[in-house]
Design a protein around this motif. Structure first.
Motif, mmCIF file in Angstrom:
data_model
loop_
_atom_site.group_PDB
_atom_site.id
_atom_site.type_symbol
_atom_site.label_atom_id
_atom_site.label_comp_id
_atom_site.label_asym_id
_atom_site.label_seq_id
_atom_site.Cartn_x
_atom_site.Cartn_y
_atom_site.Cartn_z
ATOM 1 N N SER A 134 42.833 -9.651 0.199
ATOM 2 C CA SER A 134 43.694 -10.804 0.463
ATOM 3 C C SER A 134 44.650 -10.984 -0.701
ATOM 4 C CB SER A 134 42.871 -12.082 0.664
ATOM 5 O OG SER A 134 42.154 -12.420 -0.517
ATOM 6 N N ASP A 148 35.038 -14.306 -3.209
ATOM 7 C CA ASP A 148 35.227 -14.247 -1.764
ATOM 8 C C ASP A 148 36.677 -14.560 -1.418
ATOM 9 O OD1 ASP A 148 34.101 -14.221 1.055
ATOM 10 O OD2 ASP A 148 34.996 -16.227 0.990
ATOM 11 N N SER A 149 37.254 -15.565 -2.100
ATOM 12 C CA SER A 149 38.646 -15.944 -1.855
ATOM 13 C C SER A 149 39.221 -16.598 -3.094
ATOM 14 C CB SER A 149 38.750 -16.913 -0.666
ATOM 15 O OG SER A 149 38.058 -18.121 -0.936
#
Length: 295
Positions: free
Chosen positions: A197, A245-246
Protein backbone atom coordinates in the motif's frame (compact mmCIF):
# COMPACT_ATOMS: atom_id res chain seq x y z
CA UNK A 1 -18.78 0.73 6.56
CA UNK A 2 -16.39 3.68 6.21
CA UNK A 3 -15.97 7.37 7.08
CA UNK A 4 -13.87 9.98 5.25
CA UNK A 5 -13.13 13.61 6.10
CA UNK A 6 -11.84 16.63 4.29
CA UNK A 7 -10.83 19.93 5.91
CA UNK A 8 -14.38 21.08 6.40
CA UNK A 9 -16.76 18.15 6.62
CA UNK A 10 -17.29 14.41 6.85
CA UNK A 11 -19.06 11.80 4.76
CA UNK A 12 -19.66 8.16 5.55
CA UNK A 13 -21.03 5.00 3.98
CA UNK A 14 -23.34 2.61 5.77
CA UNK A 15 -23.03 -1.15 5.39
CA UNK A 16 -26.06 -0.93 3.07
CA UNK A 17 -24.19 1.43 0.73
CA UNK A 18 -26.00 4.66 1.64
CA UNK A 19 -23.98 7.89 1.93
CA UNK A 20 -24.43 10.53 4.63
CA UNK A 21 -22.55 13.80 5.08
CA UNK A 22 -22.27 16.41 7.82
CA UNK A 23 -20.33 19.61 8.55
CA UNK A 24 -19.83 22.41 6.01
CA UNK A 25 -22.60 21.89 3.48
CA UNK A 26 -20.76 23.78 0.73
CA UNK A 27 -18.04 21.11 0.84
CA UNK A 28 -20.03 17.88 1.06
CA UNK A 29 -23.01 18.01 -1.28
CA UNK A 30 -25.55 19.51 1.12
CA UNK A 31 -27.51 22.74 0.80
CA UNK A 32 -26.60 23.91 4.30
CA UNK A 33 -24.34 23.10 7.24
CA UNK A 34 -25.39 20.25 9.48
CA UNK A 35 -24.18 18.94 12.82
CA UNK A 36 -25.79 15.55 12.20
CA UNK A 37 -25.52 13.12 9.24
CA UNK A 38 -27.77 13.99 6.29
CA UNK A 39 -28.45 11.60 3.41
CA UNK A 40 -26.59 12.49 0.21
CA UNK A 41 -28.78 13.24 -2.78
CA UNK A 42 -29.42 10.66 -5.48
CA UNK A 43 -30.41 7.00 -5.34
CA UNK A 44 -26.94 5.48 -5.65
CA UNK A 45 -25.70 2.45 -3.77
CA UNK A 46 -22.05 3.03 -2.95
CA UNK A 47 -19.36 0.38 -3.00
CA UNK A 48 -17.75 -0.24 0.39
CA UNK A 49 -14.30 1.29 0.73
CA UNK A 50 -14.68 3.49 -2.34
CA UNK A 51 -15.23 6.82 -0.56
CA UNK A 52 -12.35 9.32 -0.57
CA UNK A 53 -12.16 12.97 0.42
CA UNK A 54 -9.64 15.79 0.04
CA UNK A 55 -9.75 19.49 0.99
CA UNK A 56 -13.22 20.33 -0.35
CA UNK A 57 -14.30 17.37 -2.45
CA UNK A 58 -15.53 13.82 -1.99
CA UNK A 59 -15.59 11.02 -4.56
CA UNK A 60 -17.05 7.53 -4.50
CA UNK A 61 -17.85 4.55 -6.70
CA UNK A 62 -21.24 2.91 -6.99
CA UNK A 63 -21.89 -0.82 -7.05
CA UNK A 64 -22.22 -0.41 -10.84
CA UNK A 65 -18.56 0.81 -10.99
CA UNK A 66 -19.59 4.36 -11.89
CA UNK A 67 -17.60 7.18 -10.23
CA UNK A 68 -19.15 10.34 -8.81
CA UNK A 69 -17.65 13.39 -7.10
CA UNK A 70 -19.28 16.19 -5.15
CA UNK A 71 -18.61 19.43 -3.32
CA UNK A 72 -21.85 21.39 -3.23
CA UNK A 73 -24.92 20.00 -4.94
CA UNK A 74 -25.69 16.43 -5.89
CA UNK A 75 -22.94 13.99 -6.87
CA UNK A 76 -21.77 14.52 -10.46
CA UNK A 77 -20.96 11.55 -12.69
CA UNK A 78 -17.37 11.32 -13.85
CA UNK A 79 -17.68 11.39 -17.68
CA UNK A 80 -16.31 8.69 -19.94
CA UNK A 81 -18.42 5.57 -19.36
CA UNK A 82 -15.55 3.77 -17.65
CA UNK A 83 -15.75 1.12 -14.96
CA UNK A 84 -13.85 2.47 -11.97
CA UNK A 85 -11.92 0.60 -9.29
CA UNK A 86 -10.64 3.57 -7.25
CA UNK A 87 -10.97 7.35 -7.35
CA UNK A 88 -9.04 9.80 -5.23
CA UNK A 89 -9.38 13.61 -5.17
CA UNK A 90 -6.37 15.78 -4.37
CA UNK A 91 -6.05 19.49 -3.72
CA UNK A 92 -6.71 20.65 -7.28
CA UNK A 93 -6.77 17.49 -9.32
CA UNK A 94 -8.36 14.05 -9.13
CA UNK A 95 -7.10 10.65 -10.26
CA UNK A 96 -8.78 7.31 -10.72
CA UNK A 97 -8.03 3.74 -11.73
CA UNK A 98 -10.37 1.66 -13.87
CA UNK A 99 -11.15 -1.97 -13.21
CA UNK A 100 -8.70 -2.73 -16.04
CA UNK A 101 -5.92 -0.94 -14.16
CA UNK A 102 -5.73 2.11 -16.44
CA UNK A 103 -4.98 5.40 -14.66
CA UNK A 104 -6.55 8.78 -15.45
CA UNK A 105 -6.15 12.24 -13.92
CA UNK A 106 -7.98 15.51 -14.45
CA UNK A 107 -7.97 19.00 -12.97
CA UNK A 108 -5.16 21.48 -12.46
CA UNK A 109 -1.74 20.47 -13.79
CA UNK A 110 1.01 22.45 -12.04
CA UNK A 111 4.43 20.80 -12.30
CA UNK A 112 2.92 17.91 -14.30
CA UNK A 113 0.63 16.58 -11.57
CA UNK A 114 -1.59 14.88 -14.17
CA UNK A 115 1.29 12.65 -15.30
CA UNK A 116 0.59 12.96 -19.01
CA UNK A 117 3.90 14.51 -20.06
CA UNK A 118 2.72 18.13 -19.96
CA UNK A 119 3.32 20.92 -17.45
CA UNK A 120 0.96 23.64 -16.25
CA UNK A 121 -2.52 24.39 -17.46
CA UNK A 122 -4.80 21.43 -17.22
CA UNK A 123 -8.50 21.12 -17.80
CA UNK A 124 -9.72 22.84 -14.65
CA UNK A 125 -8.55 25.30 -12.02
CA UNK A 126 -10.02 23.00 -9.41
CA UNK A 127 -10.58 19.27 -9.14
CA UNK A 128 -14.35 19.54 -9.57
CA UNK A 129 -15.60 16.69 -11.70
CA UNK A 130 -17.93 19.11 -13.45
CA UNK A 131 -14.85 20.17 -15.39
CA UNK A 132 -13.67 16.67 -16.15
CA UNK A 133 -15.70 16.81 -19.37
CA UNK A 134 -12.98 19.11 -20.69
CA UNK A 135 -10.88 16.01 -21.02
CA UNK A 136 -9.09 13.69 -18.64
CA UNK A 137 -5.64 12.34 -19.40
CA UNK A 138 -4.25 8.86 -19.66
CA UNK A 139 -1.27 8.67 -17.33
CA UNK A 140 1.91 8.13 -19.32
CA UNK A 141 3.87 4.91 -19.23
CA UNK A 142 1.29 2.22 -19.93
CA UNK A 143 1.52 0.94 -16.34
CA UNK A 144 -1.16 -1.20 -14.72
CA UNK A 145 -2.24 0.55 -11.54
CA UNK A 146 -3.58 -0.80 -8.26
CA UNK A 147 -4.16 2.66 -6.75
CA UNK A 148 -3.35 6.33 -7.35
CA UNK A 149 -3.30 9.00 -4.63
CA UNK A 150 -3.68 12.61 -5.84
CA UNK A 151 -1.98 15.08 -3.51
CA UNK A 152 -0.95 18.74 -3.41
CA UNK A 153 0.49 19.49 -6.87
CA UNK A 154 1.81 15.92 -7.03
CA UNK A 155 0.59 12.37 -7.38
CA UNK A 156 1.83 8.96 -6.27
CA UNK A 157 0.54 5.56 -7.24
CA UNK A 158 1.26 1.87 -6.87
CA UNK A 159 1.20 -0.63 -9.70
CA UNK A 160 -0.29 -4.10 -9.42
CA UNK A 161 3.31 -5.34 -9.11
CA UNK A 162 3.74 -3.25 -5.94
CA UNK A 163 6.08 -0.65 -7.46
CA UNK A 164 5.57 2.96 -6.33
CA UNK A 165 5.72 5.85 -8.80
CA UNK A 166 5.33 9.58 -8.20
CA UNK A 167 5.09 12.68 -10.39
CA UNK A 168 4.49 16.43 -10.14
CA UNK A 169 6.11 18.96 -7.78
CA UNK A 170 9.33 17.75 -6.18
CA UNK A 171 10.95 20.74 -4.48
CA UNK A 172 11.39 18.92 -1.16
CA UNK A 173 12.06 15.44 -2.46
CA UNK A 174 8.34 14.72 -2.43
CA UNK A 175 8.64 12.17 -5.25
CA UNK A 176 11.24 10.00 -3.52
CA UNK A 177 13.31 9.52 -6.66
CA UNK A 178 16.60 10.82 -5.27
CA UNK A 179 16.25 14.28 -6.87
CA UNK A 180 14.39 17.55 -6.44
CA UNK A 181 13.45 17.68 -10.13
CA UNK A 182 9.78 18.09 -11.01
CA UNK A 183 8.39 15.22 -13.09
CA UNK A 184 5.47 15.25 -15.55
CA UNK A 185 5.42 11.48 -16.04
CA UNK A 186 5.42 8.63 -13.48
CA UNK A 187 8.90 8.18 -12.02
CA UNK A 188 9.84 5.18 -9.92
CA UNK A 189 10.38 5.77 -6.21
CA UNK A 190 13.93 4.84 -5.18
CA UNK A 191 14.80 1.75 -3.18
CA UNK A 192 13.36 -1.11 -5.19
CA UNK A 193 10.73 -1.85 -2.55
CA UNK A 194 7.64 -3.95 -3.24
CA UNK A 195 4.70 -2.23 -1.57
CA UNK A 196 1.36 -3.54 -0.41
CA UNK A 197 0.00 0.00 0.00
CA UNK A 198 1.03 3.62 -0.60
CA UNK A 199 -0.68 6.71 0.79
CA UNK A 200 0.01 10.42 1.24
CA UNK A 201 -0.02 14.08 0.21
CA UNK A 202 2.88 16.41 1.16
CA UNK A 203 4.63 13.27 2.33
CA UNK A 204 3.95 9.68 1.36
CA UNK A 205 4.32 6.42 3.20
CA UNK A 206 4.20 2.86 1.99
CA UNK A 207 4.03 -0.52 3.68
CA UNK A 208 6.03 -3.26 1.98
CA UNK A 209 4.79 -6.80 1.50
CA UNK A 210 7.10 -7.74 4.40
CA UNK A 211 5.43 -5.22 6.73
CA UNK A 212 8.17 -2.57 6.80
CA UNK A 213 7.14 1.08 6.51
CA UNK A 214 8.96 3.69 4.44
CA UNK A 215 8.13 7.38 4.13
CA UNK A 216 9.37 10.13 1.81
CA UNK A 217 8.80 13.82 1.14
CA UNK A 218 8.82 16.82 3.43
CA UNK A 219 9.84 15.94 7.01
CA UNK A 220 8.91 18.97 9.08
CA UNK A 221 7.88 18.02 12.63
CA UNK A 222 9.26 14.51 12.13
CA UNK A 223 6.36 13.24 10.06
CA UNK A 224 8.54 10.63 8.26
CA UNK A 225 9.18 8.79 11.52
CA UNK A 226 12.91 8.17 11.08
CA UNK A 227 13.96 10.06 14.21
CA UNK A 228 14.99 13.23 12.37
CA UNK A 229 13.46 16.34 10.85
CA UNK A 230 15.80 16.16 7.86
CA UNK A 231 14.11 16.06 4.47
CA UNK A 232 15.54 13.24 2.32
CA UNK A 233 15.03 12.70 -1.39
CA UNK A 234 14.52 8.94 -1.05
CA UNK A 235 12.26 6.81 1.16
CA UNK A 236 13.48 6.36 4.74
CA UNK A 237 12.67 3.42 6.99
CA UNK A 238 10.26 4.25 9.80
CA UNK A 239 12.01 3.71 13.12
CA UNK A 240 11.33 0.75 15.38
CA UNK A 241 11.06 -2.96 14.86
CA UNK A 242 7.34 -2.91 14.12
CA UNK A 243 5.60 -4.98 11.50
CA UNK A 244 2.97 -2.75 9.94
CA UNK A 245 -0.48 -3.62 8.67
CA UNK A 246 -1.26 -0.08 7.46
CA UNK A 247 0.23 3.42 7.56
CA UNK A 248 -1.70 6.58 6.67
CA UNK A 249 0.08 9.89 5.99
CA UNK A 250 -1.89 12.87 7.27
CA UNK A 251 -1.26 16.58 6.72
CA UNK A 252 1.62 17.07 9.19
CA UNK A 253 1.61 13.72 10.94
CA UNK A 254 1.41 10.00 10.24
CA UNK A 255 -0.38 7.11 11.95
CA UNK A 256 -0.14 3.37 11.53
CA UNK A 257 -1.42 0.08 12.90
CA UNK A 258 0.84 -2.90 13.42
CA UNK A 259 -0.11 -6.47 12.56
CA UNK A 260 -0.63 -6.92 16.31
CA UNK A 261 -3.34 -4.24 16.21
CA UNK A 262 -1.37 -1.57 18.10
CA UNK A 263 -1.71 2.05 16.96
CA UNK A 264 1.23 4.44 16.65
CA UNK A 265 1.49 8.03 15.42
CA UNK A 266 4.34 10.47 14.77
CA UNK A 267 4.96 14.00 13.50
CA UNK A 268 3.20 17.23 14.44
CA UNK A 269 1.29 17.12 17.71
CA UNK A 270 0.24 20.70 18.45
CA UNK A 271 -3.39 19.67 18.76
CA UNK A 272 -2.85 16.22 20.20
CA UNK A 273 -2.77 14.47 16.83
CA UNK A 274 -0.38 11.79 18.12
CA UNK A 275 -2.81 10.69 20.82
CA UNK A 276 -0.11 10.14 23.46
CA UNK A 277 -1.59 12.49 26.10
CA UNK A 278 0.81 15.29 25.10
CA UNK A 279 1.26 18.07 22.57
CA UNK A 280 4.94 17.28 21.94
CA UNK A 281 6.01 16.59 18.37
CA UNK A 282 7.32 13.06 17.82
CA UNK A 283 9.85 12.00 15.19
CA UNK A 284 9.48 8.26 15.82
CA UNK A 285 6.38 6.06 16.13
CA UNK A 286 4.74 6.75 19.50
CA UNK A 287 2.09 4.46 20.92
CA UNK A 288 -1.40 5.91 21.01
CA UNK A 289 -2.72 6.12 24.56
CA UNK A 290 -5.61 3.95 25.75
CA UNK A 291 -9.02 5.62 25.30
CA UNK A 292 -10.24 7.68 28.23
CA UNK A 293 -13.36 5.53 28.50
CA UNK A 294 -11.26 2.40 28.78
CA UNK A 295 -12.56 1.01 25.48
Amino acid sequence: ASIETNRYSTCGLTTAGAAYCWGDGSKNGQDSDSSVPVALGGSHTWKAGSLNGSVNEFCGITDADAAYCWTSGDPALVPGSRDWKTINPGWQHTCGVTTAGVGYCWGNNPFGALGNGTDGGGNSAVASVANAAHGDADISGGLTWASIDAGNDRTCGMTTAGVAYCWGRNNDGHLGDGTTDHRNVPTAVSGGHTFASVHGDDHHCGVTTAGAAYCWGINTLGRLGDGTTDTPTVPVLVSGSHTWDSVIAGHEFTCGVTTAGVGYCWGGNANGEIGDSSTTNRSVPTKVSSPLNGG
